[in-house]
Enzyme design. Structure first.
Site, PDB file in Angstrom:
ATOM      1  CD  GLU A  98      -1.820   2.287   1.675  1.00  0.00           C
ATOM      2  OE1 GLU A  98      -1.535   3.192   0.853  1.00  0.00           O
ATOM      3  OE2 GLU A  98      -1.873   2.451   2.882  1.00  0.00           O
ATOM      4  CB  CYS A 132      -1.232   6.644   2.436  1.00  0.00           C
ATOM      5  SG  CYS A 132      -2.300   5.532   3.356  1.00  0.00           S
TER       6      CYS A 132
END
Length: 345
Positions: A98, A132
């Site tokens: 990720e 993120c």
């Protein structure tokens, strides 16, 4: 958390785990592992191995005894891990990554300005922009920009910067001094290539930590951004009503596809943007951070990750292998027809 979630998934699938945290957060990782061990996880199946990525991380990834890697971090590091796994001899190991995002929010003239400002503040500046999923690019339709941007600046003026342990604090420090310096360099470049909309003042005492003043810049396009900027800097781009497809093209051209925000009260506009942009997690008329595990499985595609999504129905399976056994029962002898008899026979 991301750290404990990856550990728990790997353990639940029957693996032993070496947990290597980011070099900036060894104490938090140590506390998390202590709690896991205290909860009953055997010490011989969970091992904490702190250290920097260039030595400890690289050695782990290159070791053929490592059966798989789950990673959260920058796209550059994710790519390096992928290349290292591919280059090593022995079995091919899976990578669950990720990575970064150049996350955008598209706001059209039908949006509720007050809601846009509130959602932008949370999405761009919560956790000092160190998520993120955080908002990096705010696309505001020209027709409402002159009204909305002063509202945004006024709301930013109310942000309280300080100790993140205090409930009154809105924005804490960034992770470390190198991160703060990188943000300062980017802000200096944006000040020459764009227009500063607002910069929050730092309070007294902020010199005793890696505090960076949240700020917003107006720029002409996403092309000004060379890579993900991980911190409390918001970039605002104006767009004309007839340029929605160009906006979508510009967002897609960044290569990232982690999170997307859409603020519009026109369903057709929402559907059109969704059809144009393939993004891991899209949020409509709300903030674009804080995905809830089990409800909003989280993860991106393209430069933003490999999948499967954390908290999704296929995540746990990626930490395991599938095996099948087929048996010809007739080869063992006996009367195979007995297997087809019903209970009444």
């Amino acid at each position: 958390s991301i750290f404990t979630g990856q550990i728990a998934a790997a353990l639940a699938a029957g693996n032993t785990v070496i947990a290597k945290p980011a070099e900036q957060t060894p104490l938090v990782a140590a506390a998390a592992v202590r709690h896991l061990l205290a909860a009953g996880i055997p010490g011989d199946v969970l091992h904490l191995l702190p250290g920097d990525g260039e030595t400890v991380g690289a050695a782990l990834v290159a070791d053929p005894r490592i059966a798989g890697v789950a990673f959260t971090g920058s796209t550059e590091t994710g790519r390096a891990i992928n290349q290292s796994l591919a280059a090593r001899p022995g079995p091919i190991a899976p990578l669950i990554a990720e990575t970064g995002g150049q996350n955008a929010m598209i706001v059209d003239s039908s949006a509720l300005a007050e809601q846009v400002v509130a959602d932008t503040l949370v999405s761009a500046f919560d956790s000092a922009g160190q998520r993120c999923s955080a908002l990096r690019l705010l696309y505001v339709q020209d027709d409402i920009a002159d009204r909305l941007l002063p509202m945004l600046a006024g709301a930013m003026a109310e942000l309280r910067i300080g100790d993140p342990a205090l409930l009154a604090t809105d924005v804490g420090p960034v992770i470390d001094e190198p991160a703060r310096q990188a943000l300062e360099r980017h802000a200096a470049r944006m000040a020459t290539e764009g227009r500063l909309l607002y910069q929050c003042p730092l309070p007294a005492g902020a010199e005793h930590g890696a505090f960076f003043a949240p700020r917003a810049f107006e720029i002409d396009s996403a092309g000004r951004l060379e890579r993900e900027v991980f911190g409390p800097i918001l970039h605002v781009v104006r767009w004309r009503a007839d340029r929605l497809d160009a906006v979508c093209d510009e967002i897609a051209a960044t290569g990232y596809a982690l999170t997307l925000g859409i603020h519009s009260r026109i369903d057709e506009t929402v559907r059109h943007v969704l059809s144009r942009l393939g993004v891991g997690n899209t949020y409509v008329n709300r903030t674009m951070i804080g995905a809830a595990v089990g409800v909003q499985p989280f993860g991106g595609e393209r430069l933003s990750g490999t999948g499967p999504k954390a908290g999704g129905p296929r995540y746990l399976h990626r930490f395991a292998v599938e095996r099948t056994v087929s048996i010809d029962t007739t080869a063992a002898g006996g009367n195979a027809s007995l297997l087809s008899l019903g209970e009444d026979a």
